[in-house]
Design an enzyme around this catalytic site. Structure first.
Site, PDB file in Angstrom:
ATOM      1  N   ARG A  34       3.314 -10.867   2.496  1.00 55.46           N
ATOM      2  CA  ARG A  34       4.756 -11.106   2.521  1.00 55.46           C
ATOM      3  C   ARG A  34       5.113 -12.536   2.853  1.00 55.46           C
ATOM      4  NH1 ARG A  34       8.714  -6.447   3.547  1.00 55.46           N
ATOM      5  NH2 ARG A  34       7.278  -4.826   3.055  1.00 55.46           N
ATOM      6  N   ARG A  76      16.671   5.597   6.432  1.00 55.34           N
ATOM      7  CA  ARG A  76      15.881   4.661   7.237  1.00 55.34           C
ATOM      8  C   ARG A  76      16.806   3.765   8.055  1.00 55.34           C
ATOM      9  NH1 ARG A  76      11.238   2.110   3.366  1.00 55.34           N
ATOM     10  NH2 ARG A  76      11.865   0.224   4.470  1.00 55.34           N
ATOM     11  N   LYS A 104       9.283  -0.588  -5.382  1.00 51.69           N
ATOM     12  CA  LYS A 104       7.820  -0.722  -5.293  1.00 51.69           C
ATOM     13  C   LYS A 104       7.177   0.645  -5.031  1.00 51.69           C
ATOM     14  CE  LYS A 104       8.186  -3.886  -2.023  1.00 51.69           C
ATOM     15  NZ  LYS A 104       9.657  -3.959  -1.946  1.00 51.69           N
ATOM     16  N   ARG A 150      17.163  -8.425   5.532  1.00 57.24           N
ATOM     17  CA  ARG A 150      15.864  -8.264   4.853  1.00 57.24           C
ATOM     18  C   ARG A 150      15.833  -9.067   3.555  1.00 57.24           C
ATOM     19  NH1 ARG A 150      15.681  -2.037   4.258  1.00 57.24           N
ATOM     20  NH2 ARG A 150      13.706  -2.356   3.171  1.00 57.24           N
ATOM     21  N   ARG A 182      19.327   5.507  -0.545  1.00 58.23           N
ATOM     22  CA  ARG A 182      17.972   6.054  -0.370  1.00 58.23           C
ATOM     23  C   ARG A 182      17.939   7.079   0.764  1.00 58.23           C
ATOM     24  NH1 ARG A 182      12.896   2.164   0.341  1.00 58.23           N
ATOM     25  NH2 ARG A 182      14.136   1.271   2.012  1.00 58.23           N
TER      26      ARG A 182
HETATM   27  P1  AP5 Z   1      11.843   2.270  -3.215  1.00 55.04           P
HETATM   28  O1  AP5 Z   1      10.821   2.621  -4.233  1.00 55.04           O
HETATM   29  O2  AP5 Z   1      11.847   3.006  -1.921  1.00 55.04           O
HETATM   30  O3  AP5 Z   1      11.872   0.673  -3.004  1.00 55.04           O
HETATM   31  P2  AP5 Z   1      10.824  -0.294  -2.287  1.00 55.04           P
HETATM   32  O4  AP5 Z   1      10.757  -1.539  -3.087  1.00 55.04           O
HETATM   33  O5  AP5 Z   1       9.536   0.426  -2.007  1.00 55.04           O
HETATM   34  O6  AP5 Z   1      11.670  -0.563  -0.970  1.00 55.04           O
HETATM   35  P3  AP5 Z   1      11.275  -0.734   0.562  1.00 55.04           P
HETATM   36  O7  AP5 Z   1      12.599  -0.834   1.309  1.00 55.04           O
HETATM   37  O8  AP5 Z   1      10.337   0.338   1.030  1.00 55.04           O
HETATM   38  O9  AP5 Z   1      10.581  -2.107   0.542  1.00 55.04           O
HETATM   39  P4  AP5 Z   1      10.400  -3.063   1.709  1.00 55.04           P
HETATM   40  O10 AP5 Z   1       9.431  -4.030   1.146  1.00 55.04           O
HETATM   41  O11 AP5 Z   1      11.621  -3.661   2.282  1.00 55.04           O
HETATM   42  O12 AP5 Z   1       9.935  -2.094   2.894  1.00 55.04           O
HETATM   43  P5  AP5 Z   1       8.512  -1.733   3.476  1.00 55.04           P
HETATM   44  O13 AP5 Z   1       8.488  -0.274   3.712  1.00 55.04           O
HETATM   45  O14 AP5 Z   1       7.413  -2.360   2.681  1.00 55.04           O
HETATM   46  O15 AP5 Z   1      13.293   2.432  -3.923  1.00 55.04           O
HETATM   47  C1  AP5 Z   1      14.482   2.207  -3.175  1.00 55.04           C
HETATM   48  C2  AP5 Z   1      15.545   3.258  -3.587  1.00 55.04           C
HETATM   49  O16 AP5 Z   1      15.953   3.015  -4.941  1.00 55.04           O
HETATM   50  C3  AP5 Z   1      15.024   4.709  -3.564  1.00 55.04           C
HETATM   51  O17 AP5 Z   1      16.085   5.536  -3.148  1.00 55.04           O
HETATM   52  C4  AP5 Z   1      14.659   5.014  -5.023  1.00 55.04           C
HETATM   53  O18 AP5 Z   1      14.804   6.385  -5.346  1.00 55.04           O
HETATM   54  C5  AP5 Z   1      15.657   4.145  -5.785  1.00 55.04           C
HETATM   55  N1  AP5 Z   1      15.114   3.570  -7.004  1.00 55.04           N
HETATM   56  C6  AP5 Z   1      13.891   2.988  -7.168  1.00 55.04           C
HETATM   57  N2  AP5 Z   1      13.749   2.502  -8.414  1.00 55.04           N
HETATM   58  C7  AP5 Z   1      14.938   2.767  -9.052  1.00 55.04           C
HETATM   59  C8  AP5 Z   1      15.418   2.508 -10.365  1.00 55.04           C
HETATM   60  N3  AP5 Z   1      14.673   1.866 -11.280  1.00 55.04           N
HETATM   61  N4  AP5 Z   1      16.683   2.911 -10.676  1.00 55.04           N
HETATM   62  C9  AP5 Z   1      17.467   3.549  -9.752  1.00 55.04           C
HETATM   63  N5  AP5 Z   1      17.056   3.825  -8.494  1.00 55.04           N
HETATM   64  C10 AP5 Z   1      15.817   3.438  -8.145  1.00 55.04           C
HETATM   65  O19 AP5 Z   1       8.532  -2.516   4.864  1.00 55.04           O
HETATM   66  C11 AP5 Z   1       9.402  -2.118   5.906  1.00 55.04           C
HETATM   67  C12 AP5 Z   1       9.256  -3.046   7.088  1.00 55.04           C
HETATM   68  O20 AP5 Z   1       7.898  -3.021   7.571  1.00 55.04           O
HETATM   69  C13 AP5 Z   1       9.522  -4.539   6.857  1.00 55.04           C
HETATM   70  O21 AP5 Z   1      10.913  -4.854   6.891  1.00 55.04           O
HETATM   71  C14 AP5 Z   1       8.750  -5.166   8.028  1.00 55.04           C
HETATM   72  O22 AP5 Z   1       9.440  -5.004   9.246  1.00 55.04           O
HETATM   73  C15 AP5 Z   1       7.493  -4.308   8.079  1.00 55.04           C
HETATM   74  N6  AP5 Z   1       6.414  -4.835   7.233  1.00 55.04           N
HETATM   75  C16 AP5 Z   1       5.856  -4.220   6.161  1.00 55.04           C
HETATM   76  N7  AP5 Z   1       4.898  -4.990   5.607  1.00 55.04           N
HETATM   77  C17 AP5 Z   1       4.848  -6.123   6.355  1.00 55.04           C
HETATM   78  C18 AP5 Z   1       4.098  -7.333   6.267  1.00 55.04           C
HETATM   79  N8  AP5 Z   1       3.182  -7.517   5.303  1.00 55.04           N
HETATM   80  N9  AP5 Z   1       4.323  -8.295   7.185  1.00 55.04           N
HETATM   81  C19 AP5 Z   1       5.230  -8.140   8.175  1.00 55.04           C
HETATM   82  N10 AP5 Z   1       6.004  -7.021   8.307  1.00 55.04           N
HETATM   83  C20 AP5 Z   1       5.813  -6.025   7.395  1.00 55.04           C
END
Ligand code: AP5
Length: 214
Positions: free
Chosen positions: A88, A160, A14, A171, A127
């Site tokens: 979410r 992370r 994302k 997760r 990552r």
């Molecule tokens: P990346 O682009 O970083 O993936 P992402 O989908 O953004 O992953 P996140 O782990 O950030 O998503 P998430 O939803 O779990 O975490 P968030 O920060 O929102 O890509 C991942 C890796 O793959 C990278 O190394 C990249 O280079 C590689 N890559 C990407 N695309 C690729 C491809 N096509 N091919 C090869 N490699 C690729 O949330 C974190 C925490 O915050 C949650 O767990 C929760 O505790 C809290 N939180 C956030 N929002 C809420 C909410 N709305 N409600 C409650 N808690 C929340």
């Protein structure tokens, strides 16, 4: 005001594809990044959220809903927002509906990044993130030209806390039970655009661009 949502499991890419939306004039709003920013600043909200993030659990709905409500209250007419990581669960989705109505804003599309669990585990284990500017790399798929230092500012790359294997599994389970039901919720409103996120970074970005222009 116009809003798009990026939906998909943790690690689907994302954050990586968000620049496609930014190039189209959207402001990228990642609730995960906002929360990590609060943790880094050691604010009361950050101190409250840290244990949940590190353990791979959601923070309370109230915290994230207030962050999004605040964003819309300060928005200007004509603003475009890409919501990454919000909503979410169904409670957050219904609250977002109310916020959009209050702000006279329109939900344009929900881009769903489809990605199998085995791909996700590999992506998250490789990552690495810049400790200063937050730029995201992958040891194999998107390595820094400077090894374990950031290309932009030479700061060390870190892993992370929630990318450890046992936390990733948790997760993914939470995604299936709490977030995946949003697919039906938005599909019933004919808003969902599916993208195969298991392809290469450039292929996924191209596919996302097509959904925006198609
Ligand atoms: P990346 O682009 O970083 O993936 P992402 O989908 O953004 O992953 P996140 O782990 O950030 O998503 P998430 O939803 O779990 O975490 P968030 O920060 O929102 O890509 C991942 C890796 O793959 C990278 O190394 C990249 O280079 C590689 N890559 C990407 N695309 C690729 C491809 N096509 N091919 C090869 N490699 C690729 O949330 C974190 C925490 O915050 C949650 O767990 C929760 O505790 C809290 N939180 C956030 N929002 C809420 C909410 N709305 N409600 C409650 N808690 C929340």
């Amino acid at each position: 005001m116009n809003v798009s949502i990026l939906l998909g499991p943790p690690g689907a890419g994302k954050g990586t594809v968000s620049n496609v939306f930014v190039a189209k004039g959207y402001s990228h709003i990642s609730t995960g990044e906002l929360l990590r920013g609060q943790i880094q600043l050691k604010t009361p909200l950050g101190l409250e959220a840290k244990a949940s993030l590190d353990a791979g659990k959601f923070v309370s709905d109230t915290i994230v809903i207030n962050m999004i409500r605040d964003l819309f209250e300060h928005a200007k007419q004509g603003d475009r927002f890409l919501l990454d990581g919000f909503p979410r669960n169904l409670e957050q989705a219904k609250e977002l509906d109310a916020i959009l109505k209050d702000s006279n804003a329109t939900l344009d599309t929900v881009t769903l990044l489809d990605c199998p669990a085995e791909v996700i585990v590999e992506r998250l284990s490789g990552r690495r993130t810049c400790s200063e500017c937050g730029t995201v790399y992958h040891l194999s798929y998107n390595p820094s030209a400077k090894g374990l230092l950031c290309e932009a500012d030479d700061a060390p790359l870190t892993q992370r806390a929630d990318d450890l294997p046992e936390t990733v599994t948790k997760r993914l389970d939470i995604y299936v039970s709490q977030t995946a039901p949003l697919i039906d919720y938005y599909q019933s409103q004919d808003l969902v655009r599916h993208v195969d996120a298991s392809l290469s970074i450039n292929e996924v970005r191209d596919a996302v661009l097509q959904t925006l222009e198609g």
